[in-house]
Design an enzyme around this catalytic site. Structure first.
Site, PDB file in Angstrom:
ATOM      1  N   LYS A 180       0.859  -1.184   0.000  1.00  0.00           N
ATOM      2  CA  LYS A 180       0.000   0.000   0.000  1.00  0.00           C
ATOM      3  C   LYS A 180       0.885   1.220   0.000  1.00  0.00           C
ATOM      4  O   LYS A 180       2.029   1.183   0.458  1.00  0.00           O
ATOM      5  CB  LYS A 180      -0.875   0.014   1.256  1.00  0.00           C
TER       6      LYS A 180
HETATM    7  N1  GLU Z   1      -7.152  -0.017  -3.193  1.00  0.00           N
HETATM    8  C1  GLU Z   1      -7.916  -1.180  -3.507  1.00  0.00           C
HETATM    9  C2  GLU Z   1      -8.005  -2.115  -2.321  1.00  0.00           C
HETATM   10  O1  GLU Z   1      -7.892  -1.694  -1.201  1.00  0.00           O
HETATM   11  C3  GLU Z   1      -7.472  -1.841  -4.805  1.00  0.00           C
HETATM   12  C4  GLU Z   1      -6.059  -2.344  -4.809  1.00  0.00           C
HETATM   13  C5  GLU Z   1      -5.618  -2.840  -6.196  1.00  0.00           C
HETATM   14  O2  GLU Z   1      -6.423  -2.908  -7.096  1.00  0.00           O
HETATM   15  O3  GLU Z   1      -4.437  -3.152  -6.313  1.00  0.00           O
HETATM   16  O4  GLU Z   1      -8.255  -3.275  -2.467  1.00  0.00           O
END
Ligand code: GLU
Length: 420
Positions: free
Chosen positions: A106
């Site tokens: 993240k």
């Molecule tokens: N931000 C989204 C999540 O928390 C998508 C992450 C992604 O598609 O890599 O799952």
């Protein structure tokens, strides 16, 4: 532990519970309890008035055993390292649960993007992408949108990385606009997944979607898409809140009108919305409305020990990451309120991100029907596994989901062995 725990302490507590139930060996427990890599960057951005401001951002890679790492980038004033660590760990479990070949990551920048002009936002994005580019790559770390980031921002990141390399690298990021290698269905994917989980749970509760009373906290990409899809399937969306407060209508809100209102509002908020029979309440009151399904689709720690006792939903489906603290989980469980956990309920986004990455690597693009069908098969399959385990072992759905996910990551870790 108290609800004053930071998100990372919460994520670790959830993991510890699963690790103990699984009887994970101490070594692997210790490895998975902390992120593998963390990068903090402080970087300058030139503002429109000519001054220079320093921003702080993070990229955390929690675990790389199952493949390259995957996870979004958020822009928010409350971003900090512990939030990003938690979100990275949750991504590891999410990807393992839906069995896509990624570890979790993240990123985030401490910023209120609404205070920036479009060109400031672009400069901030390109410089942050440059700072974290030492980690990124289609075979290494693939970001995506998250809170306050969108397809345009993904396009700037893709372009920045591509400029550095000297050729276009579409698979370095997902959630891109369609004309630069984005996938059909990606924008709606997270909300679509949430609506599928509501459908599956309604089925098991012997209810039809028609007339189901739903309350949604958050009207961004996830909340508004879930609202629209559930509305189209006959649910009554009786309450919605965003940062501007809560909007309720016992006869059901007119979701297409609300969506076009936020589309035309520069900050994409419901602020100032008025509709027939629509009353205003606070965001906190919204969480305590009587309803069949409550969908927290905003930020972490919204359901905690101070309000869990007053929740009057029969079912909670977590569109957000980490909206329920462990203390709230225990209270809700005690009260017989089922919770479809974030790592399952909001996994639709990363599943279609995976499809986008595969399509980008192969330069071969699929039609939307195909994408939605594959998404549904994966999510409903994961739901069934979680449901069966939860029933067989009389566990909350979150615990069952963690057992499946953590075991897969631990297995990958064990089979690869410890280097050197
Ligand atoms: N931000 C989204 C999540 O928390 C998508 C992450 C992604 O598609 O890599 O799952």
């Amino acid at each position: 532990m108290t609800s004053e725990q930071n998100p990372f302490q919460i994520a670790q507590q959830q993991f510890d519970t699963a690790a103990e139930l699984l009887g994970l060996a101490d070594g692997v427990h210790a490895i998975l309890r902390v992120p593998q890599r963390e990068l903090t960057v402080n970087f300058p951005v030139k503002l429109d008035n000519g001054s220079v401001k320093i921003f702080t951002g993070y990229r955390v890679q929690h675990n790389l055993s199952r493949g390259p790492v995957k996870g979004g980038i958020r822009y928010h004033p409350s971003v900090d390292i512990n939030e990003v660590r938690a979100l990275a760990m949750w991504m590891t479990w999410k990807c393992a649960l839906v069995n896509i070949p990624y570890g979790g990551a993240k990123g985030g920048v401490v910023v209120e993007p609404r205070q920036l002009s479009l060109s400031e936002l672009e400069r901030l994005t390109r410089r942050f992408a440059t700072e974290i580019s030492i980690l990124l790559g289609p075979e290494r770390d693939i970001p995506a949108p998250d809170v306050n980031t969108n397809a345009q921002i993904m396009a700037w990141i893709m372009d920045t990385i591509s400029m550095h390399r000297g050729y276009t690298v579409p698979a370095v990021i997902t959630g891109k606009p369609i004309h630069v290698g984005g996938s059909l269905g990606r924008i709606e994917a997270t909300g679509r997944g949430v609506s599928l989980m509501v459908r599956e749970m309604a089925r098991r509760m012997g209810r039809s979607l028609s007339g189901l009373r739903v309350v949604i906290q958050g009207f961004g990409n996830v909340g508004s898409t879930a609202a629209l899809l559930l509305h189209q399937q006959g649910c009554k969306i009786v309450g919605i809140a965003d940062a501007s407060g809560g909007y309720v209508a016992s006869h059901g809100l007119d979701i297409p009108t609300l969506r076009s209102y936020t589309d035309h509002n520069p900050y994409h908020q419901l602020d100032g919305y008025r509709g027939p029979g629509v009353e205003r309440i606070s965001g906190a009151e919204l969480l305590e409305l009587e309803c069949d399904v409550l969908i927290p689709a905003a930020l972490e720690k919204q359901l905690h020990r101070h309000n869990a006792e007053r929740v009057r939903a029969r079912l909670i489906v977590e569109g957000a990451n980490g909206p329920t603290t462990p203390e709230a989980d225990a209270i809700l469980n005690e009260r017989g309120i089922m919770v479809v956990p974030d790592i399952l309920a909001n996994a639709g986004g990363v599943v279609v991100s995976y499809f986008e990455w595969v399509q980008g690597l192969q330069s071969f693009f699929w039609d939307e029907c195909n994408i939605n069908e594959k998404l549904e098969r994966i999510l409903v399959g994961a739901f069934e596994q979680v449901w069966e385990l939860a029933h067989a072992r009389r566990l909350p759905l979150r615990t069952a989901a963690y057992l499946l996910a953590v075991q897969r990551v631990a297995d990958a870790n064990a089979i690869r062995g410890l280097y050197p």
